[in-house]
Design an enzyme around this catalytic site. Structure first.
Site, PDB file in Angstrom:
ATOM      1  N   TYR A   1     -15.096 -12.882   0.373  1.00 17.90           N
ATOM      2  CA  TYR A   1     -15.853 -11.676   0.049  1.00 17.90           C
ATOM      3  C   TYR A   1     -17.150 -12.019  -0.669  1.00 17.90           C
ATOM      4  CZ  TYR A   1     -12.448  -8.047   1.316  1.00 17.90           C
ATOM      5  OH  TYR A   1     -11.632  -7.182   2.006  1.00 17.90           O
TER       6      TYR A   1
ATOM      7  N   ARG B   1      -6.834  11.478  -7.360  1.00 15.17           N
ATOM      8  CA  ARG B   1      -8.043  10.666  -7.234  1.00 15.17           C
ATOM      9  C   ARG B   1      -9.314  11.470  -7.007  1.00 15.17           C
ATOM     10  NH1 ARG B   1      -8.893   6.050  -4.619  1.00 15.17           N
ATOM     11  NH2 ARG B   1     -11.039   6.708  -4.947  1.00 15.17           N
TER      12      ARG B   1
ATOM     13  N   ASP C   1      -6.795  -3.482  -7.075  1.00 15.26           N
ATOM     14  CA  ASP C   1      -7.532  -3.971  -5.911  1.00 15.26           C
ATOM     15  C   ASP C   1      -7.807  -5.448  -6.128  1.00 15.26           C
ATOM     16  OD1 ASP C   1     -10.232  -4.531  -4.322  1.00 15.26           O
ATOM     17  OD2 ASP C   1      -9.304  -2.751  -3.445  1.00 15.26           O
TER      18      ASP C   1
ATOM     19  N   ARG D   1      -3.411   6.497  -0.029  1.00 14.65           N
ATOM     20  CA  ARG D   1      -3.932   7.645   0.711  1.00 14.65           C
ATOM     21  C   ARG D   1      -2.905   8.390   1.544  1.00 14.65           C
ATOM     22  NH1 ARG D   1      -8.754   4.663   3.646  1.00 14.65           N
ATOM     23  NH2 ARG D   1      -7.183   3.000   3.563  1.00 14.65           N
TER      24      ARG D   1
ATOM     25  N   ARG E   1       0.816  -1.214   0.000  1.00 13.61           N
ATOM     26  CA  ARG E   1       0.000   0.000   0.000  1.00 13.61           C
ATOM     27  C   ARG E   1       0.847   1.260   0.000  1.00 13.61           C
ATOM     28  NH1 ARG E   1      -4.499  -1.939   4.443  1.00 13.61           N
ATOM     29  NH2 ARG E   1      -5.398  -3.644   3.229  1.00 13.61           N
TER      30      ARG E   1
END
Length: 369
Positions: A166, A53, A89, A44, A40
């Protein structure tokens, strides 16, 4: 090293990344400096990422080749890390296969429905990925590799168990109770579901390698919720199939999961049984690297495992921890420094740059660290 299935202009074939610190460490060698990158690392924590973004959904940003490429490159430019990790992702293969899925802020991946019955699974497995559906991925990888030059790109995919969890849960879950129930209550549907997730996530990973990635990582977010027995029966077969889809390409491959200290040996075996030429096991922050190396038999490189929580600690505390990780990583034949999970979004980017500089300042494990 021979890579007969890769194109002549692949970075591992034409020599751009063959002797990079990352690839050498994944082959079990000790380059002059220990390579470092962060899971990651693109995201962010970077102001340039947040600016780029604005107004663009997460999954849309992954499927816009120019944007996915630029986001992948941002932390390489800023931090001087030894590898880019392809910005994507784990649910992108599901979306490309026609599954209704979205990333809900503050929640995570949410499916349009939960897939829990034999009929649900039967409808799902009719869909496969094609070269056309994977085109945004291969284009983004090609753009990125061209810009990276001698810095390798790592391909990225989610493990079949995590994807299946998921799908069955329909959204993130703390205990994955519905998925674990299905594994035991309807093993036939579970096997069919994980065989499908293995095919599509393996195809996603293979497409990245063929397009120019110099290594591959299979990330199992939720395998730590399983006992060893359940992992061997319900998760390992799918991960073996997924990894086998890149094993013939000859690239190094990393298998990482969170909370998987009790599964490290099984994850190593997953890599080797898949036929991976140069397997590496990623270790989360819960298991010291020297202990992990012993469990793994001392012949498999390791990746990890700075505790992400310490990125916000005073520098002397973090520095001591990074040096300890380097020292313990010396117990394995090769070591790639990383976090024991992903970069927290509130991380100060200058801290990551400082960690990279520290790791690169230690020339080899024989020096005091």
């Amino acid at each position: 090293m021979t890579f007969t299935a890769l194109s002549d202009n692949h970075p591992l074939v034409d020599g751009r990344t063959t002797n990079s610190p990352l690839v050498r460490a994944l082959r079990g060698e000790r380059p002059e400096t220990t390579p470092v990158w962060f899971m990651r690392q693109a995201g962010r924590s970077l102001p340039e990422y947040r600016e780029l973004r604005q107004g663009v959904g997460m999954l849309d940003s992954c499927l816009r080749p120019d944007m996915a490429s630029e986001i992948t490159l941002q932390p390489v430019r800023r931090h001087g890390v030894d590898a880019g990790i392809f910005f994507s992702d784990i649910v992108i293969p599901l979306k490309l296969a026609g599954v209704e899925v979205d990333i809900v802020p503050g929640v995570g991946p949410v499916m349009g429905q939960a897939f829990r019955t034999p009929d649900d699974v039967a409808r799902l497995v009719e869909h496969e990925l094609t070269a056309e559906s994977l085109a945004p991925v291969t284009e983004a990888v090609a753009l990125t590799v061209a810009a990276l030059g001698s810095t390798p790109l790592i391909g990225f995919a989610g493990a079949p168990f995590t994807l299946a969890a998921y799908l069955v849960e329909g959204r993130p879950s703390r205990d994955h109770l519905a998925a674990r129930t299905m594994m035991h209550a309807d093993p036939e549907s579970w096997a069919r579901l994980t065989a499908w997730t293995a095919r599509i996530t393996g195809a996603f990973l293979r497409a990245q390698v063929l397009a120019g990635a110099s290594a591959a990582q299979l990330f199992d977010s939720w395998a730590g919720s399983l006992s060893l027995e359940d992992y061997l029966a319900g998760a390992k077969p799918g991960s073996t199939v997924a990894l086998s889809q890149v094993s013939d390409l000859g690239v190094p491959a990393i298998h990482f999961g969170t909370g998987t200290g009790h599964l490290l040996g099984a994850m190593r075996d997953t890599l080797t049984e898949a036929g991976v030429t140069h397997p590496t096991v990623g270790v989360d922050y819960r298991t010291p690297l020297d202990e992990a190396a012993a469990v793994l038999g001392g012949y498999v490189p390791v990746q990890g495992n700075i505790d992400p929580a310490l990125l916000a600690a005073p520098w002397p505390v973090l520095e001591a921890h990074v040096r300890d990780v380097l020292r313990r990583g010396g117990a394995a034949p090769g070591h790639v420094v990383n976090l024991g999970h992903g970069v927290p979004p509130e991380t100060d980017p200058t801290v990551l740059t400082r960690v990279v500089e520290l790791v690169h300042s230690v020339r080899n494990v024989s020096e005091p660290v």
